[in-house]
Design a protein around this motif. Structure first.
Motif, PDB file in Angstrom:
ATOM      1  N   ARG A 118       0.701  -1.294  -0.553  1.00  0.00           N
ATOM      2  CA  ARG A 118      -0.407  -0.105   0.162  1.00  0.00           C
ATOM      3  C   ARG A 118       1.117   1.030  -0.153  1.00  0.00           C
ATOM      4  O   ARG A 118       0.801   2.097  -0.646  1.00  0.00           O
ATOM      5  CB  ARG A 118      -0.785   0.207   1.501  1.00  0.00           C
ATOM      6  N   GLY A 119       1.921   1.122   0.893  1.00  0.00           N
ATOM      7  CA  GLY A 119       2.925   2.301   0.643  1.00  0.00           C
ATOM      8  C   GLY A 119       3.327   2.699  -0.712  1.00  0.00           C
ATOM      9  O   GLY A 119       3.673   3.765  -0.964  1.00  0.00           O
ATOM     10  N   GLU A 120       3.791   1.444  -1.587  1.00  0.00           N
ATOM     11  CA  GLU A 120       4.004   1.773  -2.746  1.00  0.00           C
ATOM     12  C   GLU A 120       2.940   2.556  -3.282  1.00  0.00           C
ATOM     13  O   GLU A 120       3.311   3.198  -4.741  1.00  0.00           O
ATOM     14  CB  GLU A 120       4.709   0.377  -3.157  1.00  0.00           C
ATOM     15  N   LEU A 121       1.985   2.099  -3.082  1.00  0.00           N
ATOM     16  CA  LEU A 121       0.926   2.416  -4.280  1.00  0.00           C
ATOM     17  C   LEU A 121       0.694   3.972  -3.765  1.00  0.00           C
ATOM     18  O   LEU A 121       0.759   5.170  -5.255  1.00  0.00           O
ATOM     19  CB  LEU A 121      -0.377   2.282  -3.710  1.00  0.00           C
ATOM     20  N   GLN A 122       1.235   4.377  -2.176  1.00  0.00           N
ATOM     21  CA  GLN A 122       0.786   5.664  -1.811  1.00  0.00           C
ATOM     22  C   GLN A 122       1.851   6.999  -2.637  1.00  0.00           C
ATOM     23  O   GLN A 122       1.910   7.636  -2.699  1.00  0.00           O
ATOM     24  CB  GLN A 122       1.235   5.850  -0.462  1.00  0.00           C
TER      25      GLN A 122
END
Ligand SMILES: Cc1cc2nc3c(=O)[nH]c(=O)nc-3n(C[C@H](O)[C@H](O)[C@H](O)COP(=O)(O)OP(=O)(O)OC[C@H]3O[C@@H](n4cnc5c(N)ncnc54)[C@H](O)[C@@H]3O)c2cc1C
Length: 484
Positions: free
Chosen positions: A161-165
């Motif tokens: 999710r951090g990578e998407l953010q």
């Protein structure tokens, strides 16, 4: 009355979809839409973005992201890692491939299996390079070498999710994809609902279905695996086969011949992976209510599950001693949670403990004499390296020496098999394009993760569910860009 075929009955499930007839109002547009927010969906989003698609939308029908991926045991199976080498474990992709094919009884799609085996080391290194390290390494179901790398699944989803953010990729939760939109050039978007509101969402480069399995869809389950009707389910609550049904409506089909099996080793009333043990792979034995062994405990936990549901009342008991408990706690983080309360003098309700085999058997409601005879007999098999009853010769799938059950105290856990996932699904090609029966892809439609079939064949090796989601999610994300 004439019996309906499976295809006809799936048609009935589709026809009763109540959302079919509601009209949409507005149509926001994206480069790519991805249905689901588990490991497969998040991996596709990252890959698609890095391949050049910028306006990507990830849809999740539940209020929180992660699906089964987020509640999984976090085992990812990889061959040839530096962690294996540091523990002097010799392994190879070829051996992993052979284990996969053997376990799948050669019904799996060789090309997909090769893709998984060859690409999972890349996904693994990608995770490790971003600071997500395996907590441990062990041999589990179906593997002839310890190659199940144990991650924390919550941290895995957090990392993705951090990578998407970081890429500003939008995730919408509480939005359910209901139908695929189709134009002359192929799939053009999805019809979705948020509560009682409905809308069309358009996508320039098609749709990736990464919506997981269908273990929580009783109609589909009893159709495709009638023997699983009464079996408990512990999958993510969103695993209702929505994506599968949407793809079938557009001409996709289910890979024939794959089976849905329950995994053995759950406590009596399981709700999460914390209620699941693989302690038989450290040397425990499994008994029926007569106090007798009924299976080779080194087999895949799916195969054990299949046999266990045929026992009277589906009732089985896992028996082990203090030595085995300690071994397993050092190997598998979840087992550490299950068994460490005994060290603090606690007596959790899911297992009993006794100073002698007799005492433990009595507490478990089994015949103490019968259980004691079984253990003595089993220990003699271990000493003689020969199990004439069930041919058990290793801890798991040819790996690890058996240990006797002799060190007090002794533990017995009443255990059942439960469904963690449906490791079968849509026919896809090596680019994760959903195929029709005539072999042609449905233009603009991709599938990745648990929704796709072909990888597992007739059985499942631990750690290949998450592995499949990571690997094929990435492939689907790239393909949706390449074929756009
Ligand atoms: C308890 C448990 C333990 C497990 N342990 C392991 C393990 O240790 N190792 C391993 O390899 N595998 C394990 N598995 C299996 C593995 O977790 C799954 O096969 C894999 O994570 C599936 O990933 P996915 O991204 O395809 O689907 P999911 O992670 O299930 O994600 C699919 C998402 O799509 C959403 N969705 C569904 N329909 C719609 C819709 N119509 N619109 C919008 N969103 C939708 C769902 O709500 C869900 O969030 C385990 C499974 C369970 C249940």
């Amino acid at each position: 009355m004439q019996r309906r075929t499976v295809v006809e009955r799936i048609g009935l499930i589709l026809a009763t979809n109540p959302f079919h007839w509601v009209m949409a109002k507005e149509s926001p547009s994206y480069d790519l839409i991805i249905v689901g927010s588990g490991a497969a969906a998040l991996s596709s989003a990252i890959a698609a973005y890095d391949a050049g698609q910028k306006k990507i939308l990830v849809l999740e029908k539940e209020p929180i992201i992660g699906g089964s991926s987020g509640m999984s045991g976090g085992a990812i199976t990889v061959a040839g890692t530096s962690l294996q080498r540091s523990k002097n474990i010799t392994d190879s992709k070829e051996r992993f491939f052979r284990d996969m094919m053997l376990s799948g009884k050669y019904t799996n799609d060789e090309n997909l299996v090769r893709l998984l085996v060859n690409n999972i080391p890349i996904r693994y290194e990608w995770l490790v390079s971003r600071g997500l390290l395996p907590q441990n390494l062990m041999a589990s179901s179906g593997m002839s070498r310890p190659r199940s790398h144990m991650f924390n699944s919550g941290l895995l989803i957090q990392l993705l999710r951090g990578e998407l953010q970081r890429r500003n990729i939008e995730i919408k939760t509480g939005v359910r994809a209901i139908n695929l939109l189709e134009g002359p050039a192929g799939i053009t978007g999805v019809f979705v609902s948020r509560g009682k509101k409905f809308t069309n969402l358009l996508s320039k480069n098609g749709v990736i279905l990464a919506s997981g399995g269908f273990a929580r869809n009783q109609a589909l389950l009893s159709l495709l695996a009638p023997n699983m009707r009464a079996v408990k389910v512990v999958s993510g609550i969103g695993s209702q086969g929505d994506g599968l049904l949407m793809a079938l409506q557009k001409g996709g089909y289910i890979v024939p011949g794959e089976t849905i099996q329950a995994s053995f080793g759950f406590t009596k009333n399981p709700s999460t992976i914390r209620d699941f043990t693989t302690i038989y792979y450290s040397g425990a034995i499994i008994l029926n209510k007569e106090g007798k062994r009924f299976v080779n405990e080194s087999l895949s936990y799916k195969t054990i599950g299949e046999v266990s549901i045929t026992q009277a009342n589906s009732s089985s008991f896992i028996l082990f001693d203090e030595n085995i408990r300690r071994l397993q706690m050092s190997r598998r983080p979840v087992d550490n949670l299950l068994w460490s309360p005994f060290d603090k003098g606690m007596r959790p309700g899911y297992a009993v403990v006794g100073k002698t085999i007799f005492e433990a058997a009595d507490k478990a409601g089994l015949n103490p004499d019968s259980v004691n005879t079984t253990v003595l007999q089993y220990n003699s098999f271990v000493r003689n390296h020969f199990d004439p009853e069930f041919c058990r010769s290793s801890l798991t799938s040819g790996y690890g020496d058996l240990v006797p059950i002799a060190q007090s105290p002794f533990y017995i856990m009443p255990s059942i098999a439960a469904i963690m996932g449906t490791y079968c699904g849509l026919k896809v090609d090596c680019s994760c394009r959903v195929l029709k029966k005539n072999g042609l892809p449905i233009k603009g439609l991709y599938a990745a993760g648990e929704i796709m079939g072909g990888v597992h064949g007739m059985n499942y090796i631990t750690g290949t569910g998450l592995g499949k989601a990571l690997v094929f999610g990435e492939i689907a994300g790239r393909s949706a860009t390449e074929f756009s």
